[in-house]
Every structure is written in structure tokens, then in C-alpha cells.
Design a protein around this motif. Sequence first.
Motif, mmCIF file in Angstrom:
data_model
loop_
_atom_site.group_PDB
_atom_site.id
_atom_site.type_symbol
_atom_site.label_atom_id
_atom_site.label_comp_id
_atom_site.label_asym_id
_atom_site.label_seq_id
_atom_site.Cartn_x
_atom_site.Cartn_y
_atom_site.Cartn_z
ATOM 1 N N ASP A 111 0.837 -1.210 0.000
ATOM 2 C CA ASP A 111 0.000 0.000 0.000
ATOM 3 C C ASP A 111 0.867 1.254 0.000
ATOM 4 N N ALA A 112 1.931 1.232 0.799
ATOM 5 C CA ALA A 112 2.816 2.394 0.867
ATOM 6 C C ALA A 112 3.541 2.606 -0.454
ATOM 7 N N LEU A 113 3.990 1.531 -1.086
ATOM 8 C CA LEU A 113 4.699 1.655 -2.361
ATOM 9 C C LEU A 113 3.816 2.286 -3.429
ATOM 10 N N GLN A 114 2.529 2.021 -3.375
ATOM 11 C CA GLN A 114 1.616 2.588 -4.367
ATOM 12 C C GLN A 114 1.532 4.106 -4.276
ATOM 13 N N LEU A 115 1.879 4.658 -3.115
ATOM 14 C CA LEU A 115 1.793 6.108 -2.917
ATOM 15 C C LEU A 115 3.055 6.838 -3.358
ATOM 16 N N ALA A 116 4.100 6.094 -3.727
ATOM 17 C CA ALA A 116 5.394 6.716 -4.005
ATOM 18 C C ALA A 116 5.444 7.354 -5.385
ATOM 19 N N ASP A 117 6.032 8.541 -5.457
ATOM 20 C CA ASP A 117 6.358 9.169 -6.735
ATOM 21 C C ASP A 117 7.760 8.786 -7.189
ATOM 22 N N ALA A 118 8.616 8.412 -6.231
ATOM 23 C CA ALA A 118 9.987 7.990 -6.540
ATOM 24 C C ALA A 118 10.494 7.152 -5.380
ATOM 25 N N VAL A 119 11.493 6.307 -5.651
ATOM 26 C CA VAL A 119 12.072 5.468 -4.600
ATOM 27 C C VAL A 119 13.590 5.497 -4.711
ATOM 28 N N VAL A 120 14.252 5.326 -3.575
ATOM 29 C CA VAL A 120 15.715 5.206 -3.544
ATOM 30 C C VAL A 120 16.062 3.949 -2.769
ATOM 31 N N PHE A 121 17.211 3.350 -3.115
ATOM 32 C CA PHE A 121 17.677 2.122 -2.486
ATOM 33 C C PHE A 121 19.077 2.355 -1.922
ATOM 34 N N SER A 122 19.453 1.563 -0.904
ATOM 35 C CA SER A 122 20.767 1.762 -0.285
ATOM 36 C C SER A 122 21.865 0.968 -0.970
ATOM 37 N N ASN A 123 21.516 -0.048 -1.763
ATOM 38 C CA ASN A 123 22.519 -0.804 -2.502
ATOM 39 C C ASN A 123 21.848 -1.559 -3.648
ATOM 40 N N GLU A 124 22.663 -2.114 -4.530
ATOM 41 C CA GLU A 124 22.131 -2.791 -5.715
ATOM 42 C C GLU A 124 21.343 -4.047 -5.341
ATOM 43 N N ARG A 125 21.786 -4.784 -4.337
ATOM 44 C CA ARG A 125 21.066 -5.991 -3.936
ATOM 45 C C ARG A 125 19.641 -5.659 -3.539
ATOM 46 N N GLN A 126 19.496 -4.593 -2.747
ATOM 47 C CA GLN A 126 18.152 -4.232 -2.307
ATOM 48 C C GLN A 126 17.321 -3.665 -3.454
ATOM 49 N N LYS A 127 17.949 -3.043 -4.413
ATOM 50 C CA LYS A 127 17.201 -2.567 -5.580
ATOM 51 C C LYS A 127 16.519 -3.737 -6.279
ATOM 52 N N TYR A 128 17.282 -4.803 -6.523
ATOM 53 C CA TYR A 128 16.705 -5.934 -7.259
ATOM 54 C C TYR A 128 15.765 -6.752 -6.382
ATOM 55 N N TYR A 129 15.964 -6.709 -5.065
ATOM 56 C CA TYR A 129 14.995 -7.323 -4.159
ATOM 57 C C TYR A 129 13.645 -6.602 -4.232
ATOM 58 N N HIS A 130 13.692 -5.265 -4.319
ATOM 59 C CA HIS A 130 12.457 -4.479 -4.269
ATOM 60 C C HIS A 130 11.718 -4.397 -5.608
ATOM 61 N N LEU A 131 12.404 -4.629 -6.723
ATOM 62 C CA LEU A 131 11.744 -4.454 -8.022
ATOM 63 C C LEU A 131 10.463 -5.275 -8.157
ATOM 64 N N PRO A 132 10.428 -6.569 -7.801
ATOM 65 C CA PRO A 132 9.153 -7.302 -7.896
ATOM 66 C C PRO A 132 8.059 -6.709 -7.008
#
Length: 279
Positions: A111-132
Amino acid sequence: ALISAAAGTVSATLSGRAEAPNKSTKGRSGLAIAGGALGSAGNPLAFTDTHELHDIVRYVDPDVVLAEAPEEVRRLPPGTFRIVLDLFAPRILEQQFQEGAGDREGVRVLDALQLADAVVFSNERQKYYHLPLLALAGIDCTQSAGVVVPISGPSEQPTFAKPKAPVFVAGGVFWPWADLGPGLATLHNCLKEAKQGKIHLYGGEYGIRSDTQSYADPRQSLPKKSKHLAFKGMVPIDALWKEYSKASVAFDLMTPNPEREINLSFRQIDYLRCGLPII
């Protein structure tokens, strides 16, 4: 939520909500000088209940809201501001370790992700974890779906003063997904056999409300008294950096789990900044 906007005077709706400290109590606290005008880094606007957050947002009238606790963004009032989520940790994995988390915590994150206009990640591993998760939340991931903004510390490095005898440091909140106990017990046994060296253990339970009801306290795996062990407790960040800079090695060997494989801990950045190799 960390609310960023132009400075101004306090409105009547916020009157009395925070007070500047006395001159005698002003000093260095973390990355900001304690004190200053209400709303400044050293004297931030604070809220506990949702209606207080709404009051702050109306007063500040922000262009952008940077939310470091994604679930909390659902408490924001409607507005024209843009919302940036700082996805600095794999919260759904963390929540599986937290007895206080409800069965619907994963849904709340979506629900929170749906409200985002933009997102930032702390590292590449977490970026690819969050993409799905972003895709499940309906965010378009066909092109750019956020940027990596690494965890960092102040540019000024502390003065190093390494000891003659080896000193190992381990620090941080005793989160249930960050179990140092078995590793520190092994290290302690090695120091006993070598008849030299000491472990300085910093940390404790989280001082702010959280969903964590039980912690992985490494002291349960260690002797209560040992000349090779000193428990320092929770220490202010500036003092902690000074202590780290006087040590030899940082110990961060934890019980393996998927959250640890993905995450990049703040404590590791602190160790590196203070000139410590990390086990």
C-alpha cells in the motif's frame, strides 16, 4: 517521515510542541548541533499521532516528503507534494522476525509503495529485491524504477589511534535478524586460547517504538564476566565513532539468513569510516 522545506516561524498549531534546549544543554548530537530553531536539524518537528503529522505537513507545506519508514507514508494527508520512499532495508523480511508485526504487514508495505512518486535504495542488492514488490504495487518498472543512494557518513574522518593489543568491536541494535551471539562466542574462545585481545560490545534494544518484542542479545551467548569482554551499552554516535577509531577490527559475523544477505548495515559504514577492517 523526514519533512524537508524552507525554514519559517512556528505557527499557532505547532506552538509548544517542541522547545529549544537550554544553552547549557546544547552540544554535539549525531550529525547535527543540538538546539536551534524549531524545525531545524538539531530541533526537529516531531509527531506521535497521525493528526500531529497532519498539523506538521499543513504548517511546513512541503514540496517533497522523504519517508524513511515506508509504512508510515500511509499516514500522510492528501496533498500536492511528491513522496519519495527510502527503501533502505528489506522490511518484509525484517517483519518475519518481529512478533509484534501483524499478518498484513506485507500488504501495508505494498500500500505504501503505491503512494510513491519515486524510490531510492541503499545498494544494488536491495534494488533488485524491491523491483518485484514495486511491480506488484503497480509501479511501472519498464524503464527507471528508482536510484541507488548508498548509505554514507560524514566526510570528516576521525583520528585513528590503534591499540597495541587487539581490540575487536561489535555494535548496533540487537535486532532479531542480526544475531551476533554465536560468532562472538567463537571469537571470545579464540581470544581466551591466545591469552590476549578484548571484545568491546556496543548496543542494546531499540529506544523508539517498534514491532520487535524480543531481541537477539549476544550477551546470552557470552560469559557474564571475562577479561576479554567489555559491554559498553548504547553510546551516542559521536562517542561511538571515537571508540571505534581506537579499535583494531570490527566483528560483524552474524547467523546467516536472507535478510543479512541482502542488507547493507549502517554499522558497516561506521566501521569502514573509522578505519576498521570487518570480519
